[in-house]
Design a protein around this motif. Structure first.
Motif, mmCIF file in Angstrom:
data_model
loop_
_atom_site.group_PDB
_atom_site.id
_atom_site.type_symbol
_atom_site.label_atom_id
_atom_site.label_comp_id
_atom_site.label_asym_id
_atom_site.label_seq_id
_atom_site.Cartn_x
_atom_site.Cartn_y
_atom_site.Cartn_z
ATOM 1 N N CYS A 247 -72.034 28.865 -50.814
ATOM 2 C CA CYS A 247 -72.908 28.433 -49.481
ATOM 3 C C CYS A 247 -72.019 28.411 -48.403
ATOM 4 C CB CYS A 247 -73.410 27.076 -49.880
ATOM 5 S SG CYS A 247 -74.651 26.538 -50.873
ATOM 6 N N ALA A 248 -70.755 28.194 -48.474
ATOM 7 C CA ALA A 248 -69.610 28.276 -47.363
ATOM 8 C C ALA A 248 -69.679 29.748 -46.838
ATOM 9 C CB ALA A 248 -68.261 27.642 -47.914
ATOM 10 N N ALA A 249 -69.622 30.328 -47.747
ATOM 11 C CA ALA A 249 -69.338 31.938 -47.479
ATOM 12 C C ALA A 249 -70.543 32.498 -46.786
ATOM 13 C CB ALA A 249 -69.214 32.948 -48.519
ATOM 14 N N THR A 250 -71.768 32.092 -47.170
ATOM 15 C CA THR A 250 -73.043 32.620 -46.440
ATOM 16 C C THR A 250 -73.135 31.935 -44.967
ATOM 17 O OG1 THR A 250 -74.179 32.665 -48.773
ATOM 18 C CG2 THR A 250 -75.748 32.377 -46.648
ATOM 19 N N VAL A 251 -72.848 30.878 -44.872
ATOM 20 C CA VAL A 251 -73.095 30.256 -43.631
ATOM 21 C C VAL A 251 -72.255 30.988 -42.445
ATOM 22 C CG1 VAL A 251 -72.615 28.336 -41.975
ATOM 23 C CG2 VAL A 251 -74.080 28.072 -44.155
ATOM 24 N N GLY A 252 -70.860 31.390 -43.016
ATOM 25 C CA GLY A 252 -69.911 31.880 -42.223
ATOM 26 C C GLY A 252 -70.217 33.400 -41.797
ATOM 27 N N SER A 253 -70.942 34.124 -42.696
ATOM 28 C CA SER A 253 -70.956 35.634 -42.404
ATOM 29 C C SER A 253 -72.570 36.078 -42.111
ATOM 30 C CB SER A 253 -70.354 36.243 -43.755
ATOM 31 O OG SER A 253 -71.126 35.973 -44.956
ATOM 32 N N TYR A 254 -73.431 34.978 -42.082
ATOM 33 C CA TYR A 254 -74.933 35.439 -42.140
ATOM 34 C C TYR A 254 -75.353 36.600 -41.064
ATOM 35 C CZ TYR A 254 -80.015 35.190 -42.946
ATOM 36 O OH TYR A 254 -81.152 35.554 -43.324
ATOM 37 N N PRO A 255 -74.875 36.178 -39.737
ATOM 38 C CA PRO A 255 -75.312 37.227 -38.675
ATOM 39 C C PRO A 255 -75.148 38.719 -39.042
ATOM 40 C CG PRO A 255 -74.403 35.313 -37.789
ATOM 41 C CD PRO A 255 -74.134 35.146 -39.213
ATOM 42 N N PHE A 256 -74.016 39.079 -39.540
ATOM 43 C CA PHE A 256 -73.676 40.269 -40.120
ATOM 44 C C PHE A 256 -74.671 40.713 -41.111
ATOM 45 C CE2 PHE A 256 -69.544 38.917 -38.349
ATOM 46 C CZ PHE A 256 -69.417 39.751 -37.221
ATOM 47 N N ASP A 257 -75.083 39.657 -42.068
ATOM 48 C CA ASP A 257 -75.978 40.339 -42.989
ATOM 49 C C ASP A 257 -77.558 40.573 -42.389
ATOM 50 O OD1 ASP A 257 -77.029 40.552 -45.599
ATOM 51 O OD2 ASP A 257 -77.728 38.254 -45.864
ATOM 52 N N LEU A 258 -77.731 39.730 -41.391
ATOM 53 C CA LEU A 258 -79.122 40.115 -40.940
ATOM 54 C C LEU A 258 -79.175 41.378 -40.255
ATOM 55 C CD1 LEU A 258 -81.527 37.723 -39.059
ATOM 56 C CD2 LEU A 258 -80.382 39.553 -37.623
ATOM 57 N N LEU A 259 -77.970 41.580 -39.505
ATOM 58 C CA LEU A 259 -77.721 43.032 -38.752
ATOM 59 C C LEU A 259 -77.760 44.317 -39.558
ATOM 60 C CD1 LEU A 259 -75.179 41.841 -36.063
ATOM 61 C CD2 LEU A 259 -77.517 42.687 -35.448
ATOM 62 N N ARG A 260 -77.191 44.042 -40.725
ATOM 63 C CA ARG A 260 -77.045 44.893 -42.007
ATOM 64 C C ARG A 260 -78.055 45.465 -42.522
ATOM 65 N NH1 ARG A 260 -76.193 44.422 -47.751
ATOM 66 N NH2 ARG A 260 -77.283 42.469 -47.138
ATOM 67 N N THR A 261 -78.904 44.093 -42.747
ATOM 68 C CA THR A 261 -80.657 44.611 -43.362
ATOM 69 C C THR A 261 -81.314 45.462 -42.208
ATOM 70 O OG1 THR A 261 -80.615 42.575 -44.596
ATOM 71 C CG2 THR A 261 -82.615 43.438 -43.952
ATOM 72 N N ILE A 262 -81.480 44.872 -40.742
ATOM 73 C CA ILE A 262 -82.161 45.448 -39.900
ATOM 74 C C ILE A 262 -81.850 47.061 -39.530
ATOM 75 C CG2 ILE A 262 -82.468 45.583 -37.420
ATOM 76 C CD1 ILE A 262 -82.576 42.641 -37.241
ATOM 77 N N LEU A 263 -80.377 47.250 -39.535
ATOM 78 C CA LEU A 263 -80.142 48.610 -39.419
ATOM 79 C C LEU A 263 -80.452 49.500 -40.544
ATOM 80 C CD1 LEU A 263 -76.581 48.203 -37.833
ATOM 81 C CD2 LEU A 263 -78.731 48.823 -36.650
ATOM 82 N N ALA A 264 -80.163 48.990 -41.728
ATOM 83 C CA ALA A 264 -80.528 49.805 -43.009
ATOM 84 C C ALA A 264 -81.762 50.058 -43.359
ATOM 85 C CB ALA A 264 -80.011 48.981 -44.285
ATOM 86 N N SER A 265 -82.895 49.224 -42.776
ATOM 87 C CA SER A 265 -84.096 49.366 -43.180
ATOM 88 C C SER A 265 -85.136 50.089 -41.862
ATOM 89 C CB SER A 265 -85.051 47.768 -43.220
ATOM 90 O OG SER A 265 -84.718 47.173 -41.959
ATOM 91 N N GLN A 266 -84.254 50.332 -40.844
ATOM 92 C CA GLN A 266 -85.150 50.790 -39.834
ATOM 93 C C GLN A 266 -85.688 52.449 -39.807
ATOM 94 O OE1 GLN A 266 -82.780 50.831 -36.227
ATOM 95 N NE2 GLN A 266 -81.183 51.686 -37.046
ATOM 96 N N GLY A 267 -84.968 53.224 -40.693
ATOM 97 C CA GLY A 267 -85.291 54.398 -41.079
ATOM 98 C C GLY A 267 -84.805 55.528 -39.554
ATOM 99 N N GLU A 268 -85.897 56.490 -39.637
ATOM 100 C CA GLU A 268 -85.747 57.307 -38.524
ATOM 101 C C GLU A 268 -87.287 57.525 -37.909
ATOM 102 O OE1 GLU A 268 -83.590 59.174 -37.189
ATOM 103 O OE2 GLU A 268 -81.784 58.890 -38.550
ATOM 104 N N PRO A 269 -87.448 57.530 -36.566
ATOM 105 C CA PRO A 269 -86.315 57.628 -35.679
ATOM 106 C C PRO A 269 -85.920 56.119 -35.483
ATOM 107 C CG PRO A 269 -88.512 57.683 -34.633
ATOM 108 C CD PRO A 269 -88.565 57.854 -36.055
#
Length: 330
Positions: A135-157
């Motif tokens: 829980c402590a680690a999730t709250v501290g790093s969550y915004p990067f998790d969200l950005l990772r998901t968006i960039l990994a899922s967007q595909g091409e273009p």
């Protein structure tokens, strides 16, 4: 060897955790990208499900090997490491915080800061310590998790050329709270996930040590219960698999929240509209209604294949890096 001070111990745990997390994430990134593509696809992810539902519209990804071929053909080898920079920025502080907090909690529970004494604490305390550290680690790093998901899922273009443009657009359209979209199901997921992962890892380690003791006592008068790197790898492998199988549906819900409104190319299927789900329970209900139980387990094959080596690599890398840092700093 003299036990290091509290600050030095925290730095050792954080440093070892960050290195272990970075290695594990980079090694398993291709499986993570495939998993995310399945999780954010609203259409069925198997050819059998498509035939059963008699859908006129085809799915972009209908199997792990087909998805691998499509991603490689359309995006090349770098496509399998899409979003890896924010993933590293997420996972390195995540594992650093997680292992540092975990060691502190175990030290409190066992009454000793020595790592060797932590194996003797109650299995229940191992589960609770793992859950709180997660829980402590999730709250501290969550915004990067969200950005990772968006960039990994967007595909091409690409919708966003880089992490900076994604960050700016999310803050502009959703506000700073948008960087924490899906945090609730993530916390609900991470409590059992981290608890199971660390709790079962300690349990498997105890079983392996007991087996080593019985084996060595039969062969010689000296008892040796130390674990080999292969045994640590197997313990981590089993722990990662158990945790992922139980908690996968909540990971699917989290990913849906994270990509709400993302304007992907139509070839990737229907998009998740903004405000598509009111809350976590509404998301679970809607996915069950429209996609069935299979919808909650989209991406389970690459997720499980990834979770096993990811857990194994993380724990083995942590154990060795922690010992190495401790030998240098003490």
């Amino acid at each position: 060897m003299e036990e290091p001070g509290q600050v030095k111990r925290a730095l050792i745990d954080a440093g070892a955790g960050a290195i272990a997390g970075g290695i594990s994430r980079t090694v398993t990134s291709p499986l993570d990208v495939i998993k995310i593509r399945f999780q954010v696809q609203l259409e069925p992810t198997t050819a059998w499900a498509l035939l059963r539902k008699d859908l006129s519209r085809s799915s972009k990804y209908t199997g792990m090997f087909q998805a691998t071929k499509d991603i490689f053909r359309e995006e090349g080898l770098p496509g399998f490491w899409r979003g890896n920079v924010p993933a590293l920025l997420m996972v390195m502080p995540y594992t650093a915080i997680q292992f540092a907090v975990l060691h502190k909690l175990k030290s409190f529970a066992s009454g000793s800061s020595k790592t060797v004494d932590h194996i003797n604490i109650s299995p229940y305390l191992s589960y609770i310590s793992g859950a709180l550290a997660g829980c402590a680690a999730t709250v501290g790093s969550y915004p990067f998790d969200l950005l990772r998901t968006i960039l990994a899922s967007q595909g091409e273009p690409k919708v966003y050329p880089n992490m900076r443009s994604a960050f700016i657009d999310i803050v502009r359209t959703r506000g700073f709270t948008g960087l924490y979209s899906g945090l609730s199901p993530t916390l609900v997921e991470i409590i059992p996930y981290a608890g199971l992962q660390f709790g079962t890892y300690d349990t498997f380690k105890r079983w392996a040590m007991a087996w080593n003791r019985s084996k060595s006592s039969n062969l010689s008068s000296t008892v040796d219960d130390s674990l080999s790197s292969f045994q640590l790898f197997i313990c981590g492998l089993a722990a990662g698999t158990c945790a992922k199988l139980v908690c996968h549906p909540l990971d699917v819900v989290k990913k849906r929240f994270q990509i709400e409104g993302l304007q992907r190319h139509p070839k990737y299927g229907a998009r998740v509209e903004p405000q598509a789900y009111r809350n976590m329970f509404d998301a679970l209900r809607r996915i069950l209604q429209s996609e069935g139980w299979h919808g909650l387990y989209k991406g389970i094959v690459p997720s499980t294949i990834k979770a096993a080596p990811a857990g194994a690599v993380t724990f083995v890398a942590y154990e060795f890096t922690s010992d190495w840092l401790e030998s240098i700093w003490t």
